[in-house]
Design a protein around this motif. Structure first.
Motif, PDB file in Angstrom:
ATOM      1  N   TYR A  39       0.828  -1.213   0.000  1.00 21.91           N
ATOM      2  CA  TYR A  39       0.000   0.000   0.000  1.00 21.91           C
ATOM      3  C   TYR A  39       0.861   1.261   0.000  1.00 21.91           C
ATOM      4  O   TYR A  39       0.516   2.256  -0.644  1.00 21.91           O
ATOM      5  CB  TYR A  39      -0.986  -0.005   1.172  1.00 21.91           C
ATOM      6  N   SER A  40       1.976   1.228   0.677  1.00 16.16           N
ATOM      7  CA  SER A  40       2.860   2.398   0.687  1.00 16.16           C
ATOM      8  C   SER A  40       3.461   2.662  -0.687  1.00 16.16           C
ATOM      9  O   SER A  40       3.662   3.812  -1.065  1.00 16.16           O
ATOM     10  CB  SER A  40       3.971   2.224   1.721  1.00 16.16           C
ATOM     11  N   ARG A  41       3.740   1.596  -1.417  1.00 16.71           N
ATOM     12  CA  ARG A  41       4.245   1.782  -2.788  1.00 16.71           C
ATOM     13  C   ARG A  41       3.133   2.237  -3.731  1.00 16.71           C
ATOM     14  O   ARG A  41       3.356   3.025  -4.639  1.00 16.71           O
ATOM     15  CB  ARG A  41       4.872   0.482  -3.313  1.00 16.71           C
ATOM     16  N   THR A  42       1.931   1.735  -3.498  1.00 18.03           N
ATOM     17  CA  THR A  42       0.797   2.072  -4.349  1.00 18.03           C
ATOM     18  C   THR A  42       0.298   3.494  -4.087  1.00 18.03           C
ATOM     19  O   THR A  42      -0.109   4.192  -5.007  1.00 18.03           O
ATOM     20  CB  THR A  42      -0.356   1.071  -4.128  1.00 18.03           C
ATOM     21  N   PHE A  43       0.317   3.902  -2.833  1.00 19.28           N
ATOM     22  CA  PHE A  43      -0.151   5.228  -2.428  1.00 19.28           C
ATOM     23  C   PHE A  43       0.981   5.952  -1.699  1.00 19.28           C
ATOM     24  O   PHE A  43       0.922   6.160  -0.478  1.00 19.28           O
ATOM     25  CB  PHE A  43      -1.384   5.117  -1.516  1.00 19.28           C
ATOM     26  N   PRO A  44       2.036   6.317  -2.436  1.00 15.26           N
ATOM     27  CA  PRO A  44       3.201   6.932  -1.775  1.00 15.26           C
ATOM     28  C   PRO A  44       2.842   8.266  -1.119  1.00 15.26           C
ATOM     29  O   PRO A  44       1.986   9.000  -1.602  1.00 15.26           O
ATOM     30  CB  PRO A  44       4.197   7.123  -2.922  1.00 15.26           C
ATOM     31  N   GLY A  45       3.514   8.516  -0.009  1.00 14.40           N
ATOM     32  CA  GLY A  45       3.322   9.793   0.677  1.00 14.40           C
ATOM     33  C   GLY A  45       2.075   9.866   1.536  1.00 14.40           C
ATOM     34  O   GLY A  45       1.729  10.940   2.035  1.00 14.40           O
ATOM     35  N   THR A  46       1.385   8.749   1.730  1.00 13.41           N
ATOM     36  CA  THR A  46       0.189   8.739   2.566  1.00 13.41           C
ATOM     37  C   THR A  46       0.610   8.619   4.029  1.00 13.41           C
ATOM     38  O   THR A  46       1.144   7.595   4.451  1.00 13.41           O
ATOM     39  CB  THR A  46      -0.745   7.569   2.168  1.00 13.41           C
ATOM     40  N   SER A  47       0.371   9.677   4.773  1.00 13.86           N
ATOM     41  CA  SER A  47       0.829   9.745   6.168  1.00 13.86           C
ATOM     42  C   SER A  47       0.372   8.557   6.997  1.00 13.86           C
ATOM     43  O   SER A  47       1.160   7.978   7.757  1.00 13.86           O
ATOM     44  CB  SER A  47       0.339  11.042   6.816  1.00 13.86           C
ATOM     45  N   ALA A  48      -0.894   8.193   6.883  1.00 15.69           N
ATOM     46  CA  ALA A  48      -1.428   7.096   7.705  1.00 15.69           C
ATOM     47  C   ALA A  48      -0.669   5.796   7.461  1.00 15.69           C
ATOM     48  O   ALA A  48      -0.428   5.030   8.407  1.00 15.69           O
ATOM     49  CB  ALA A  48      -2.916   6.902   7.413  1.00 15.69           C
ATOM     50  N   LEU A  49      -0.259   5.555   6.229  1.00 14.94           N
ATOM     51  CA  LEU A  49       0.492   4.330   5.925  1.00 14.94           C
ATOM     52  C   LEU A  49       1.905   4.382   6.493  1.00 14.94           C
ATOM     53  O   LEU A  49       2.396   3.390   7.040  1.00 14.94           O
ATOM     54  CB  LEU A  49       0.547   4.104   4.407  1.00 14.94           C
ATOM     55  N   VAL A  50       2.541   5.534   6.377  1.00 14.64           N
ATOM     56  CA  VAL A  50       3.893   5.687   6.940  1.00 14.64           C
ATOM     57  C   VAL A  50       3.848   5.490   8.453  1.00 14.64           C
ATOM     58  O   VAL A  50       4.693   4.790   9.031  1.00 14.64           O
ATOM     59  CB  VAL A  50       4.484   7.069   6.573  1.00 14.64           C
ATOM     60  N   ILE A  51       2.858   6.080   9.087  1.00 15.17           N
ATOM     61  CA  ILE A  51       2.709   5.945  10.545  1.00 15.17           C
ATOM     62  C   ILE A  51       2.472   4.487  10.921  1.00 15.17           C
ATOM     63  O   ILE A  51       3.077   3.970  11.867  1.00 15.17           O
ATOM     64  CB  ILE A  51       1.580   6.861  11.054  1.00 15.17           C
ATOM     65  N   GLU A  52       1.620   3.807  10.168  1.00 19.76           N
ATOM     66  CA  GLU A  52       1.343   2.395  10.463  1.00 19.76           C
ATOM     67  C   GLU A  52       2.587   1.530  10.265  1.00 19.76           C
ATOM     68  O   GLU A  52       2.849   0.606  11.034  1.00 19.76           O
ATOM     69  CB  GLU A  52       0.182   1.901   9.600  1.00 19.76           C
ATOM     70  N   GLN A  53       3.363   1.825   9.221  1.00 16.32           N
ATOM     71  CA  GLN A  53       4.614   1.096   9.011  1.00 16.32           C
ATOM     72  C   GLN A  53       5.563   1.319  10.191  1.00 16.32           C
ATOM     73  O   GLN A  53       6.206   0.378  10.663  1.00 16.32           O
ATOM     74  CB  GLN A  53       5.292   1.548   7.722  1.00 16.32           C
ATOM     75  N   ALA A  54       5.654   2.565  10.644  1.00 22.78           N
ATOM     76  CA  ALA A  54       6.536   2.864  11.773  1.00 22.78           C
ATOM     77  C   ALA A  54       6.081   2.121  13.027  1.00 22.78           C
ATOM     78  O   ALA A  54       6.912   1.593  13.779  1.00 22.78           O
ATOM     79  CB  ALA A  54       6.588   4.369  12.021  1.00 22.78           C
ATOM     80  N   LYS A  55       4.781   2.055  13.245  1.00 22.86           N
ATOM     81  CA  LYS A  55       4.259   1.317  14.405  1.00 22.86           C
ATOM     82  C   LYS A  55       4.625  -0.164  14.296  1.00 22.86           C
ATOM     83  O   LYS A  55       4.981  -0.803  15.291  1.00 22.86           O
ATOM     84  CB  LYS A  55       2.740   1.482  14.504  1.00 22.86           C
ATOM     85  N   TRP A  56       4.516  -0.709  13.077  1.00 25.22           N
ATOM     86  CA  TRP A  56       4.885  -2.112  12.875  1.00 25.22           C
ATOM     87  C   TRP A  56       6.369  -2.310  13.192  1.00 25.22           C
ATOM     88  O   TRP A  56       6.750  -3.263  13.861  1.00 25.22           O
ATOM     89  CB  TRP A  56       4.585  -2.555  11.432  1.00 25.22           C
ATOM     90  N   LEU A  57       7.201  -1.396  12.690  1.00 24.50           N
ATOM     91  CA  LEU A  57       8.642  -1.494  12.952  1.00 24.50           C
ATOM     92  C   LEU A  57       8.933  -1.429  14.446  1.00 24.50           C
ATOM     93  O   LEU A  57       9.746  -2.203  14.964  1.00 24.50           O
ATOM     94  CB  LEU A  57       9.391  -0.385  12.203  1.00 24.50           C
ATOM     95  N   LEU A  58       8.267  -0.519  15.148  1.00 28.12           N
ATOM     96  CA  LEU A  58       8.458  -0.413  16.604  1.00 28.12           C
ATOM     97  C   LEU A  58       8.044  -1.706  17.305  1.00 28.12           C
ATOM     98  O   LEU A  58       8.750  -2.192  18.186  1.00 28.12           O
ATOM     99  CB  LEU A  58       7.657   0.759  17.164  1.00 28.12           C
ATOM    100  N   ALA A  59       6.896  -2.241  16.912  1.00 27.74           N
ATOM    101  CA  ALA A  59       6.405  -3.477  17.533  1.00 27.74           C
ATOM    102  C   ALA A  59       7.338  -4.648  17.278  1.00 27.74           C
ATOM    103  O   ALA A  59       7.387  -5.595  18.059  1.00 27.74           O
ATOM    104  CB  ALA A  59       4.999  -3.801  17.014  1.00 27.74           C
ATOM    105  N   ASN A  60       8.099  -4.560  16.188  1.00 27.92           N
ATOM    106  CA  ASN A  60       9.033  -5.625  15.833  1.00 27.92           C
ATOM    107  C   ASN A  60      10.480  -5.261  16.167  1.00 27.92           C
ATOM    108  O   ASN A  60      11.414  -5.768  15.549  1.00 27.92           O
ATOM    109  CB  ASN A  60       8.860  -5.992  14.353  1.00 27.92           C
ATOM    110  N   LYS A  61      10.618  -4.356  17.124  1.00 26.22           N
ATOM    111  CA  LYS A  61      11.917  -3.966  17.699  1.00 26.22           C
ATOM    112  C   LYS A  61      12.892  -3.447  16.646  1.00 26.22           C
ATOM    113  O   LYS A  61      14.083  -3.742  16.693  1.00 26.22           O
ATOM    114  CB  LYS A  61      12.503  -5.123  18.488  1.00 26.22           C
ATOM    115  N   ARG A  62      12.357  -2.650  15.730  1.00 28.10           N
ATOM    116  CA  ARG A  62      13.182  -2.036  14.694  1.00 28.10           C
ATOM    117  C   ARG A  62      13.061  -0.520  14.823  1.00 28.10           C
ATOM    118  O   ARG A  62      12.626   0.186  13.918  1.00 28.10           O
ATOM    119  CB  ARG A  62      12.751  -2.550  13.316  1.00 28.10           C
TER     120      ARG A  62
END
Length: 186
Positions: free
Chosen positions: A85-108
């Motif tokens: 989705y981030s590649r399909t809809f680049p620059g979408t804040s909600a997707l970037v935030i969700e990716q960051a949350k995933w990274l945090l949850a996975n200790k990244r």
């Protein structure tokens, strides 16, 4: 709390709506929401998936469905969906935030911080990103600077909100005046 029986009645209505309008995404998204509240995660996932098949541009729904993947223990699949989705809809804040949350949850944390810092640099008014960033900053000066920017973003949002309310009030008064004039003319 919404009684369970009301969810069942709502589901029946949305299923009927889905049969009448099989190409409309809303009934399926609403079914997914009801299933989620009933803790029927698999059914919620299937309903969200059907809605997204009809209209894949529902970013908020795609994010909700990705969270279900996490609940189902499919974290890697969740990451793949978010990346797609981030590649399909680049620059979408909600997707970037969700990716960051995933990274945090996975200790990244480092990768999450890079994503959020990039988003904040591009969109300084992005309040949720600044809030997340605040918890990631270790340097006191960076935390202070981010907090100041967060306060500025909130104040700007409140100013826009006040302007919108003032415009709505003016519009409402104009309509009332014109209706009063029309009523006198009758």
């Amino acid at each position: 709390a919404f009684p369970l029986v009301k969810y069942h009645k709502a589901l029946d209505a949305w299923r009927q709506s889905g049969r009448i309008q099989p190409n409309a995404p809303e009934p399926f998204a609403l079914q997914g929401d009801a299933y989620f509240r009933m803790n029927k995660i698999g059914d919620a996932y299937e309903s969200y998936s059907k809605s997204l098949e009809i209209d894949p541009g529902q970013i908020d729904l795609a994010i909700r469905r990705s969270r279900l993947l996490e609940k189902m223990g499919k974290g890697n699949e969740q990451a793949a969906v978010l990346n797609l989705y981030s590649r399909t809809f680049p620059g979408t804040s909600a997707l970037v935030i969700e990716q960051a949350k995933w990274l945090l949850a996975n200790k990244r944390r480092t990768e999450a911080a890079t994503l959020i810092k990039s988003l904040v640099k591009e969109r300084p008014e992005e309040i949720e990103a600044r809030q997340i960033l605040q918890g990631m900053l270790d340097d006191p000066q960076e935390r202070y600077d981010n907090l100041k920017e967060l306060a500025t973003a909130i104040n700007q949002m409140l100013a826009k909100f006040r302007d919108t309310i003032a415009s709505a009030k003016t519009l409402s008064e104009d309509i009332s005046t014109k209706l009063g004039t029309l009523n006198k003319d009758e």
